[in-house]
Design a protein around this motif. Structure first.
Motif, PDB file in Angstrom:
ATOM      1  N   LEU A  48      20.243  57.415  90.703  1.00  6.91           N
ATOM      2  CA  LEU A  48      18.983  57.580  89.971  1.00  6.91           C
ATOM      3  C   LEU A  48      18.723  59.044  89.643  1.00  6.91           C
ATOM      4  N   ILE A  49      19.073  59.933  90.557  1.00  8.85           N
ATOM      5  CA  ILE A  49      18.906  61.366  90.312  1.00  8.85           C
ATOM      6  C   ILE A  49      19.839  61.832  89.189  1.00  8.85           C
ATOM      7  N   LEU A  50      21.043  61.302  89.157  1.00  2.00           N
ATOM      8  CA  LEU A  50      21.962  61.624  88.065  1.00  2.00           C
ATOM      9  C   LEU A  50      21.369  61.200  86.730  1.00  2.00           C
ATOM     10  N   MET A  51      20.727  60.037  86.707  1.00  2.00           N
ATOM     11  CA  MET A  51      20.070  59.590  85.477  1.00  2.00           C
ATOM     12  C   MET A  51      18.937  60.533  85.085  1.00  2.00           C
ATOM     13  N   LEU A  52      18.188  61.025  86.085  1.00  2.00           N
ATOM     14  CA  LEU A  52      17.109  61.974  85.794  1.00  2.00           C
ATOM     15  C   LEU A  52      17.646  63.293  85.240  1.00  2.00           C
ATOM     16  N   LEU A  53      18.822  63.691  85.708  1.00  2.66           N
ATOM     17  CA  LEU A  53      19.420  64.934  85.208  1.00  2.66           C
ATOM     18  C   LEU A  53      19.965  64.781  83.785  1.00  2.66           C
ATOM     19  N   ALA A  54      20.539  63.626  83.498  1.00  2.00           N
ATOM     20  CA  ALA A  54      21.143  63.420  82.185  1.00  2.00           C
ATOM     21  C   ALA A  54      20.105  63.120  81.114  1.00  2.00           C
ATOM     22  N   PHE A  55      19.090  62.361  81.484  1.00  2.00           N
ATOM     23  CA  PHE A  55      18.012  62.015  80.558  1.00  2.00           C
ATOM     24  C   PHE A  55      16.743  62.702  81.056  1.00  2.00           C
ATOM     25  N   ASP A  56      15.714  62.704  80.279  1.00  4.84           N
ATOM     26  CA  ASP A  56      14.464  63.292  80.766  1.00  4.84           C
ATOM     27  C   ASP A  56      13.699  62.263  81.599  1.00  4.84           C
ATOM     28  N   ILE A  57      12.716  62.742  82.347  1.00  7.69           N
ATOM     29  CA  ILE A  57      12.007  61.888  83.292  1.00  7.69           C
ATOM     30  C   ILE A  57      11.218  60.786  82.588  1.00  7.69           C
ATOM     31  N   GLU A  58      10.708  61.068  81.395  1.00  9.76           N
ATOM     32  CA  GLU A  58       9.956  60.054  80.663  1.00  9.76           C
ATOM     33  C   GLU A  58      10.846  58.891  80.246  1.00  9.76           C
ATOM     34  N   THR A  59      12.055  59.192  79.807  1.00  7.44           N
ATOM     35  CA  THR A  59      12.985  58.142  79.402  1.00  7.44           C
ATOM     36  C   THR A  59      13.358  57.257  80.582  1.00  7.44           C
ATOM     37  N   VAL A  60      13.634  57.875  81.725  1.00  7.58           N
ATOM     38  CA  VAL A  60      14.024  57.100  82.914  1.00  7.58           C
ATOM     39  C   VAL A  60      12.863  56.255  83.422  1.00  7.58           C
ATOM     40  N   THR A  61      11.656  56.818  83.437  1.00  6.40           N
ATOM     41  CA  THR A  61      10.511  56.042  83.930  1.00  6.40           C
ATOM     42  C   THR A  61      10.119  54.938  82.960  1.00  6.40           C
ATOM     43  N   GLN A  62      10.374  55.108  81.670  1.00 10.57           N
ATOM     44  CA  GLN A  62      10.137  54.014  80.727  1.00 10.57           C
ATOM     45  C   GLN A  62      11.189  52.930  80.875  1.00 10.57           C
ATOM     46  N   THR A  63      12.421  53.329  81.137  1.00 11.07           N
ATOM     47  CA  THR A  63      13.496  52.353  81.309  1.00 11.07           C
ATOM     48  C   THR A  63      13.377  51.634  82.643  1.00 11.07           C
ATOM     49  N   LEU A  64      13.081  52.375  83.703  1.00  5.20           N
ATOM     50  CA  LEU A  64      12.916  51.814  85.043  1.00  5.20           C
ATOM     51  C   LEU A  64      11.497  52.108  85.542  1.00  5.20           C
ATOM     52  N   PRO A  65      10.525  51.284  85.146  1.00  2.00           N
ATOM     53  CA  PRO A  65       9.144  51.556  85.585  1.00  2.00           C
ATOM     54  C   PRO A  65       8.929  51.113  87.035  1.00  2.00           C
ATOM     55  N   ILE A  66       9.397  51.932  87.953  1.00  3.19           N
ATOM     56  CA  ILE A  66       9.353  51.598  89.377  1.00  3.19           C
ATOM     57  C   ILE A  66       8.343  52.510  90.067  1.00  3.19           C
ATOM     58  N   ASN A  67       7.486  51.912  90.887  1.00  2.00           N
ATOM     59  CA  ASN A  67       6.568  52.679  91.715  1.00  2.00           C
ATOM     60  C   ASN A  67       7.286  52.944  93.038  1.00  2.00           C
TER      61      ASN A  67
END
Length: 145
Positions: A48-67
């Motif tokens: 998940l951290i790798l995804m945050l590094l490759a994409f921006d945080i907004e894109t990852v949270t929109q794709t994976l809306p996890i609390n």
């Protein structure tokens, strides 16, 4: 100025799948070998951290809306209830038992320990805690700029 990270993003999509597959292996290997919920949760968090590094945080949270805070709480609750379940059966805290399932596809009986429920809770707590810290740090870092 937006940086074009097409190669990083493409490689991340492939590598994330490999990392998550390895995390599942580590999780299930933990019953008989080193591994389990804690290391499996850390490896899931690394994907998940790798995804945050490759994409921006907004894109990852929109794709994976996890609390992640909710995931942490549920993980701790699952682990706690697993331990407390032993009191219902009048056995020592965190006692385990084995459940046997017949799998007709492979034509053999599979032995699953109830410890796996506890390990699921540990993995959820680790992923939730790690990602809560990382996401809050990255959001605070973005506010400073």
């Amino acid at each position: 100025m937006k940086i074009n990270d097409v190669i990083l993003q493409t490689v991340t999509k492939i590598v994330t799948f490999i990392i998550l597959t390895f995390a599942i292996y580590l999780f299930f290997a933990g019953h008989h070998n080193p591994g389990g919920g804690f290391i499996g949760g850390l490896v899931i968090s690394s994907a998940l951290i790798l995804m945050l590094l490759a994409f921006d945080i907004e894109t990852v949270t929109q794709t994976l809306p996890i609390n992640y805070k909710l995931i942490t709480g549920l993980g701790v609750l699952v682990s706690l209830l697993t331990g407390m379940a032993s009191f219902v059966f009048h056995v020592p805290f965190l006692s385990q038992t084995h459940l046997q399932f017949y799998m007709p596809i492979v034509n053999e009986e599979i032995d699953i320990a109830t410890t796996i429920i506890f390990e699921i809770g540990v993995a959820m707590a680790v992923v939730g805690t790690t990602m809560t810290v990382i996401v809050s740090i990255s959001r605070n870092k973005g506010d400073e700029e």
